[in-house]
Design a protein around this motif. Structure first.
Motif, mmCIF file in Angstrom:
data_model
loop_
_atom_site.group_PDB
_atom_site.id
_atom_site.type_symbol
_atom_site.label_atom_id
_atom_site.label_comp_id
_atom_site.label_asym_id
_atom_site.label_seq_id
_atom_site.Cartn_x
_atom_site.Cartn_y
_atom_site.Cartn_z
ATOM 1 N N GLU A 1 -10.442 21.179 -73.836
ATOM 2 C CA GLU A 1 -9.276 21.773 -74.502
ATOM 3 C C GLU A 1 -8.661 20.831 -75.524
ATOM 4 O O GLU A 1 -7.591 21.113 -76.069
ATOM 5 C CB GLU A 1 -8.247 22.195 -73.443
ATOM 6 N N ASN A 2 -9.327 19.678 -75.747
ATOM 7 C CA ASN A 2 -8.856 18.731 -76.752
ATOM 8 C C ASN A 2 -7.449 18.222 -76.460
ATOM 9 O O ASN A 2 -6.622 18.087 -77.360
ATOM 10 C CB ASN A 2 -8.915 19.388 -78.138
ATOM 11 N N LEU A 3 -7.174 17.964 -75.189
ATOM 12 C CA LEU A 3 -5.865 17.467 -74.768
ATOM 13 C C LEU A 3 -5.996 16.009 -74.324
ATOM 14 O O LEU A 3 -7.067 15.568 -73.914
ATOM 15 C CB LEU A 3 -5.317 18.312 -73.615
ATOM 16 N N THR A 4 -4.889 15.275 -74.400
ATOM 17 C CA THR A 4 -4.922 13.853 -74.078
ATOM 18 C C THR A 4 -4.403 13.559 -72.675
ATOM 19 O O THR A 4 -4.865 12.635 -72.015
ATOM 20 C CB THR A 4 -4.069 13.064 -75.098
ATOM 21 N N ILE A 5 -3.423 14.362 -72.245
ATOM 22 C CA ILE A 5 -2.743 14.046 -70.983
ATOM 23 C C ILE A 5 -2.754 15.249 -70.040
ATOM 24 O O ILE A 5 -2.405 16.363 -70.442
ATOM 25 C CB ILE A 5 -1.264 13.646 -71.251
ATOM 26 N N GLY A 6 -3.132 15.000 -68.799
ATOM 27 C CA GLY A 6 -2.964 15.988 -67.740
ATOM 28 C C GLY A 6 -1.786 15.577 -66.876
ATOM 29 O O GLY A 6 -1.722 14.432 -66.415
ATOM 30 N N VAL A 7 -0.828 16.471 -66.699
ATOM 31 C CA VAL A 7 0.287 16.238 -65.777
ATOM 32 C C VAL A 7 -0.134 16.888 -64.469
ATOM 33 O O VAL A 7 -0.201 18.116 -64.370
ATOM 34 C CB VAL A 7 1.591 16.867 -66.309
ATOM 35 N N VAL A 8 -0.479 16.078 -63.486
ATOM 36 C CA VAL A 8 -1.091 16.611 -62.270
ATOM 37 C C VAL A 8 0.001 16.987 -61.281
ATOM 38 O O VAL A 8 0.736 16.132 -60.788
ATOM 39 C CB VAL A 8 -2.066 15.594 -61.649
ATOM 40 N N THR A 9 0.107 18.296 -61.021
ATOM 41 C CA THR A 9 1.212 18.799 -60.204
ATOM 42 C C THR A 9 0.767 19.175 -58.792
ATOM 43 O O THR A 9 1.600 19.451 -57.947
ATOM 44 C CB THR A 9 1.830 20.051 -60.860
ATOM 45 N N ALA B 1 5.654 14.675 -67.920
ATOM 46 C CA ALA B 1 5.570 15.653 -69.015
ATOM 47 C C ALA B 1 6.506 15.258 -70.153
ATOM 48 O O ALA B 1 6.146 15.327 -71.336
ATOM 49 C CB ALA B 1 5.911 17.047 -68.494
ATOM 50 N N GLN B 2 7.710 14.799 -69.793
ATOM 51 C CA GLN B 2 8.704 14.378 -70.787
ATOM 52 C C GLN B 2 8.179 13.176 -71.586
ATOM 53 O O GLN B 2 8.310 13.116 -72.814
ATOM 54 C CB GLN B 2 10.016 14.044 -70.057
ATOM 55 N N ALA B 3 7.547 12.236 -70.868
ATOM 56 C CA ALA B 3 7.016 11.032 -71.533
ATOM 57 C C ALA B 3 5.892 11.415 -72.505
ATOM 58 O O ALA B 3 5.794 10.864 -73.597
ATOM 59 C CB ALA B 3 6.510 10.029 -70.496
ATOM 60 N N ALA B 4 5.046 12.371 -72.100
ATOM 61 C CA ALA B 4 3.954 12.810 -72.979
ATOM 62 C C ALA B 4 4.517 13.531 -74.196
ATOM 63 O O ALA B 4 4.102 13.275 -75.334
ATOM 64 C CB ALA B 4 3.003 13.727 -72.210
ATOM 65 N N ALA B 5 5.481 14.413 -73.969
ATOM 66 C CA ALA B 5 6.076 15.187 -75.062
ATOM 67 C C ALA B 5 6.758 14.258 -76.066
ATOM 68 O O ALA B 5 6.602 14.418 -77.283
ATOM 69 C CB ALA B 5 7.073 16.206 -74.509
ATOM 70 N N ALA B 6 7.480 13.263 -75.556
ATOM 71 C CA ALA B 6 8.215 12.345 -76.438
ATOM 72 C C ALA B 6 7.269 11.517 -77.311
ATOM 73 O O ALA B 6 7.651 11.047 -78.374
ATOM 74 C CB ALA B 6 9.111 11.430 -75.607
ATOM 75 N N ARG B 7 6.037 11.295 -76.830
ATOM 76 C CA ARG B 7 5.044 10.535 -77.620
ATOM 77 C C ARG B 7 4.216 11.460 -78.506
ATOM 78 O O ARG B 7 3.288 11.009 -79.172
ATOM 79 C CB ARG B 7 4.070 9.751 -76.726
ATOM 80 N N LEU C 1 2.060 13.648 -77.493
ATOM 81 C CA LEU C 1 0.697 13.760 -76.952
ATOM 82 C C LEU C 1 0.485 15.158 -76.382
ATOM 83 O O LEU C 1 1.309 15.637 -75.598
ATOM 84 C CB LEU C 1 0.485 12.717 -75.852
ATOM 85 N N PRO C 2 -0.603 15.832 -76.777
ATOM 86 C CA PRO C 2 -0.853 17.170 -76.222
ATOM 87 C C PRO C 2 -1.192 17.087 -74.736
ATOM 88 O O PRO C 2 -2.023 16.269 -74.340
ATOM 89 C CB PRO C 2 -2.052 17.668 -77.038
ATOM 90 N N TYR C 3 -0.544 17.908 -73.925
ATOM 91 C CA TYR C 3 -0.739 17.811 -72.473
ATOM 92 C C TYR C 3 -0.730 19.186 -71.838
ATOM 93 O O TYR C 3 -0.324 20.164 -72.454
ATOM 94 C CB TYR C 3 0.359 16.940 -71.844
ATOM 95 N N ARG C 4 -1.211 19.261 -70.623
ATOM 96 C CA ARG C 4 -1.115 20.480 -69.819
ATOM 97 C C ARG C 4 -0.919 20.079 -68.356
ATOM 98 O O ARG C 4 -1.270 18.971 -67.963
ATOM 99 C CB ARG C 4 -2.377 21.334 -69.940
ATOM 100 N N GLU C 5 -0.373 21.009 -67.595
ATOM 101 C CA GLU C 5 -0.301 20.793 -66.152
ATOM 102 C C GLU C 5 -1.666 21.086 -65.569
ATOM 103 O O GLU C 5 -2.402 21.937 -66.060
ATOM 104 C CB GLU C 5 0.746 21.715 -65.526
#
Ligand SMILES: [Zn+2]
Length: 419
Positions: free
Chosen positions: A205-213, A344-350, A352-356
């Protein structure tokens, strides 16, 4: 709100990468992977490297009785429980440079970055190297973190033996990591574990960060099919009680059940041993491993029940006995929404594209989550490949993950405003 003085703070990507490559030499293989079985000589060398690095920066180093290493940087408020970062430095027999190692070395990078920037946190920060996450030399895995939370008794863990008969306790003493701290005595306010995804989703999905919930529940079985050994030439097909053929049906049933609960459901038979193993004898016995995983408790329960029913049906139809001995399980778990929100907040502030996402693998964070608010950060790894010498991740993604780790723990620990 992020503190103005830390908003643009970033870890040193080149130093992180250099540390990953330096430690990969402790147990480095010809194919570019790492063989660093827990509590081996290679493990001692990487542990010594980490401890020396921590002592050079003046951090407090504690070792507990199961060999977990705690590296603590003080906070302004010594009364607050530390915010933990951690993962593992041990590898599979043919492992890679990143699985576990990234989470530990990124934690070290966070501490050194804060020192250089002269930033104090309110709560202390603690980097943890958990003992024997992999479970390759000593079973079960996640041993250090399971002992920390009290799921596995210390004495039981110390008595686990490897294939040569060496106990965990003996191996700890042999490498000088039988510490004195009581596991679980050091309290944490939260824990964040950075890890490679070990799956293909972020890359696809071309994402950099997974927020593992959340993490999948796991059920492990030791299974056995018992039929009757008989002559391969003289026993008519109708009179056979062939353990292998019954096992073959059972294996396909496991695949059918997992597929019916896809995409989240998975089922695997990783080992099977046919006895007596002669081409002239109808097999009388098959011993095998079986595991199912699913993140949803309802589906997870149904997979297990369906497998039991299939085992009974096949046993009756083929006049064999089938046993499924449940040797280990972990219920599906949800990580802390607060810690996940900080990630998620840290990824958004940088930017960086992320998903849960849900972890399909077990991790130290899964054990720790039962006692400490915990969540995980995933970064992509090439082709989703892990537990393989070809395991690979990019400097850019590792650095992005480490920066999200940095800003997550800053938010959780609080940045001092006293300057
Ligand atoms: Zn790992």
């Amino acid at each position: 709100m992020p503190d103005a003085s830390t908003a643009n703070l970033a870890i040193n990507a080149e130093r992180l990468w250099s540390n990953i490559m330096t430690t990969a030499a402790f147990g480095g293989t010809l194919k570019g992977g790492v063989r660093r079985l827990t509590l081996s000589e290679e493990d001692r060398r990487v542990r010594d490297w980490l401890v020396a690095r921590a002592q050079a920066s003046g951090y407090e180093v504690g070792i507990d009785r199961i060999g977990n290493i705690y590296i603590q940087r003080p906070g302004r408020d010594p009364g607050r429980a530390a915010v933990a970062m951690g993962s593992h430095l041990d590898t599979q027999p043919t492992g890679g440079k990143f699985d576990g190692i990234l989470g530990v070395l990124a934690g070290l990078e966070v501490l050194e970055t804060l020192d250089e920037a002269g930033i104090a946190t309110e709560a202390p920060l603690c980097l943890v190297d958990w003992t024997n996450e992999e479970g390759a030399r000593f079973a079960p895995g996640e041993l250090g973190s399971e002992v920390y939370v009290g799921h596995v008794a210390l004495e039981t863990a110390l008595a686990c033996r490897d294939a040569e008969g060496v106990t965990v306790g003996e191996a700890l003493s042999a490498i000088g990591y039988a510490g004195t701290e009581v596991p679980g005595a050091r309290r944490f306010a939260a824990m964040v574990e950075l890890h490679i995804e070990q799956g293909p989703l972020l890359e696809a999905e071309n994402l950099t960060i997974g927020v593992v919930t959340a993490a999948k529940g796991q059920q492990w079985y030791n299974g056995m099919v018992s039929g009757r050994e008989s002559h391969a030439g003289t026993t008519p097909m109708t009179l056979r009680r062939d353990a292998l053929m019954a096992f073959a049906e059972l294996a396909l049933a496991a695949e059918r059940i997992a597929s019916a609960h896809a995409p989240d459901g998975v089922g695997t038979i990783g080992m099977a041993e046919v006895s007596p193993g002669s081409r002239n004898t109808v097999p009388g016995e098959v011993r095998f491993s079986l595991e199912f995983r699913h993140p949803d408790p309802d589906h997870f329960g149904r997979m297990r029940a369906e497998m039991r029913a299939e085992a009974e049906r096949i046993a009756a139809a083929r006049d064999v006995t089938v046993t499924l001995d449940p040797i280990w399980s972990m219920e599906p778990l949800s990580f802390s929404p607060d810690v996940a929100a900080a990630i998620a907040q840290a990824a958004a502030a940088r930017g960086l594209p992320y998903r849960e996402m849900t972890s399909g693998a077990g991790h130290d964070a899964c054990a720790v989550a039962s006692a400490v608010p915990t969540a995980m950060i995933f970064v992509p790894c090439k082709d989703g490949i892990s537990h393989n010498e070809a395991e690979s991740a990019t400097l850019k993604d590792c650095a992005a993950g480490a920066n999200v780790l940095l800003h997550s723990v800053l938010a959780l620990a609080g940045v001092s405003h006293h300057d």
